[in-house]
Design a protein around this motif. Structure first.
Motif, mmCIF file in Angstrom:
data_model
loop_
_atom_site.group_PDB
_atom_site.id
_atom_site.type_symbol
_atom_site.label_atom_id
_atom_site.label_comp_id
_atom_site.label_asym_id
_atom_site.label_seq_id
_atom_site.Cartn_x
_atom_site.Cartn_y
_atom_site.Cartn_z
ATOM 1 N N MET A 1 40.438 30.306 38.916
ATOM 2 C CA MET A 1 39.983 32.291 38.418
ATOM 3 C C MET A 1 39.149 32.455 37.476
ATOM 4 N N GLU A 2 38.706 31.182 37.684
ATOM 5 C CA GLU A 2 37.820 31.861 36.191
ATOM 6 C C GLU A 2 36.484 32.290 36.847
ATOM 7 N N GLU A 3 35.643 31.515 38.087
ATOM 8 C CA GLU A 3 34.943 31.753 39.137
ATOM 9 C C GLU A 3 35.184 32.617 39.732
ATOM 10 N N LEU A 4 36.122 33.308 40.163
ATOM 11 C CA LEU A 4 36.341 34.596 40.220
ATOM 12 C C LEU A 4 35.811 35.845 39.343
ATOM 13 N N LEU A 5 36.315 35.401 37.916
ATOM 14 C CA LEU A 5 36.754 36.312 36.835
ATOM 15 C C LEU A 5 34.510 36.002 36.855
ATOM 16 N N SER A 6 34.396 35.185 36.281
ATOM 17 C CA SER A 6 32.793 34.974 36.016
ATOM 18 C C SER A 6 32.113 35.703 37.308
ATOM 19 N N ALA A 7 32.082 35.533 38.863
ATOM 20 C CA ALA A 7 31.403 36.882 39.641
ATOM 21 C C ALA A 7 31.704 38.108 39.552
ATOM 22 N N ALA A 8 33.235 37.901 39.110
ATOM 23 C CA ALA A 8 33.404 40.347 38.991
ATOM 24 C C ALA A 8 32.892 40.309 38.331
ATOM 25 N N PHE A 9 32.855 39.596 36.774
ATOM 26 C CA PHE A 9 32.587 41.006 35.158
ATOM 27 C C PHE A 9 31.288 39.699 35.098
ATOM 28 N N PRO A 10 30.305 40.389 35.461
ATOM 29 C CA PRO A 10 28.537 38.664 35.137
ATOM 30 C C PRO A 10 28.748 39.396 34.004
ATOM 31 N N GLY A 11 28.363 38.305 32.671
ATOM 32 C CA GLY A 11 28.353 38.437 31.330
ATOM 33 C C GLY A 11 29.581 38.696 30.269
ATOM 34 N N ALA A 12 30.386 38.485 31.367
ATOM 35 C CA ALA A 12 32.028 39.171 30.490
ATOM 36 C C ALA A 12 32.208 37.697 29.621
ATOM 37 N N SER A 13 32.481 37.908 28.054
ATOM 38 C CA SER A 13 33.630 36.429 27.701
ATOM 39 C C SER A 13 34.820 36.125 28.225
ATOM 40 N N LYS A 60 41.746 42.679 41.361
ATOM 41 C CA LYS A 60 41.339 42.877 42.247
ATOM 42 C C LYS A 60 40.209 41.907 42.829
ATOM 43 N N ALA A 61 39.534 41.626 41.313
ATOM 44 C CA ALA A 61 39.206 40.537 41.427
ATOM 45 C C ALA A 61 39.334 39.266 42.153
ATOM 46 N N LEU A 62 41.068 39.281 41.425
ATOM 47 C CA LEU A 62 41.587 37.944 41.647
ATOM 48 C C LEU A 62 42.249 37.909 43.060
ATOM 49 N N GLY A 63 42.126 39.448 43.458
ATOM 50 C CA GLY A 63 42.597 38.468 45.328
ATOM 51 C C GLY A 63 44.698 38.598 45.051
ATOM 52 N N ASP A 64 44.542 38.169 46.158
ATOM 53 C CA ASP A 64 46.185 37.310 46.576
ATOM 54 C C ASP A 64 46.546 36.652 45.484
ATOM 55 N N MET A 65 45.558 35.823 44.389
ATOM 56 C CA MET A 65 45.962 35.052 43.595
ATOM 57 C C MET A 65 47.362 35.272 43.336
ATOM 58 N N PRO A 66 47.253 36.532 42.475
ATOM 59 C CA PRO A 66 48.281 36.885 41.499
ATOM 60 C C PRO A 66 50.025 37.592 42.205
ATOM 61 N N GLY A 67 51.095 36.844 42.210
ATOM 62 C CA GLY A 67 51.517 37.382 43.332
ATOM 63 C C GLY A 67 52.066 36.352 44.330
ATOM 64 N N GLU A 68 50.617 35.914 45.084
ATOM 65 C CA GLU A 68 51.354 34.593 45.471
ATOM 66 C C GLU A 68 51.247 33.515 45.286
ATOM 67 N N ARG A 69 50.071 32.568 44.436
ATOM 68 C CA ARG A 69 49.891 31.261 43.378
ATOM 69 C C ARG A 69 50.810 31.173 41.994
ATOM 70 N N VAL A 70 50.428 32.923 41.366
ATOM 71 C CA VAL A 70 50.248 32.875 39.896
ATOM 72 C C VAL A 70 51.873 33.766 39.696
ATOM 73 N N HIS A 71 53.226 33.608 39.581
ATOM 74 C CA HIS A 71 53.536 34.207 39.125
ATOM 75 C C HIS A 71 53.473 35.629 37.947
ATOM 76 N N ALA A 72 52.974 35.428 37.098
ATOM 77 C CA ALA A 72 52.593 35.926 36.118
ATOM 78 C C ALA A 72 51.334 35.728 35.438
ATOM 79 N N LEU A 73 50.630 37.209 35.288
ATOM 80 C CA LEU A 73 49.426 36.687 34.477
ATOM 81 C C LEU A 73 49.343 38.473 33.462
ATOM 82 N N ALA A 74 48.922 37.941 32.287
ATOM 83 C CA ALA A 74 49.375 38.806 31.011
ATOM 84 C C ALA A 74 47.793 38.451 31.302
#
Length: 82
Positions: A1-13, A60-74
């Protein structure tokens, strides 16, 4: 997830926390230890966006991960200075 977030939101913390142990035995716990997560993300690109738009962007950045591999993401998404 960290790689997907870093790619989608450059410079984000962000901080991604695995909360799965707190939900052991609950619905959605598949025993993998990777079913429930919390995300705090700050990104300049979120300025002027609604809370819903920010959460949609993260999903959107995480694609099918929430709901498929991850049950809940706050998600707590904000722009700098908020």
């Amino acid at each position: 997830m960290e790689e997907l977030l870093s790619a989608a939101f450059p410079g984000a913390s962000f901080t991604l926390s695995n909360d799965s142990a707190k939900h052991h035995g609950h619905a959605g716990d598949d025993g993998s230890g990777e079913s429930h997560f919390s995300l705090a993300i700050e990104w300049a690109g979120f300025a002027g966006q609604s809370r819903v738009a920010r959460q949609r962007a993260v999903n959107k950045a995480l694609g099918d991960m929430p709901g498929e591999r991850v049950h809940a993401l706050a998600i707590r998404a904000k722009a700098p200075g908020e």
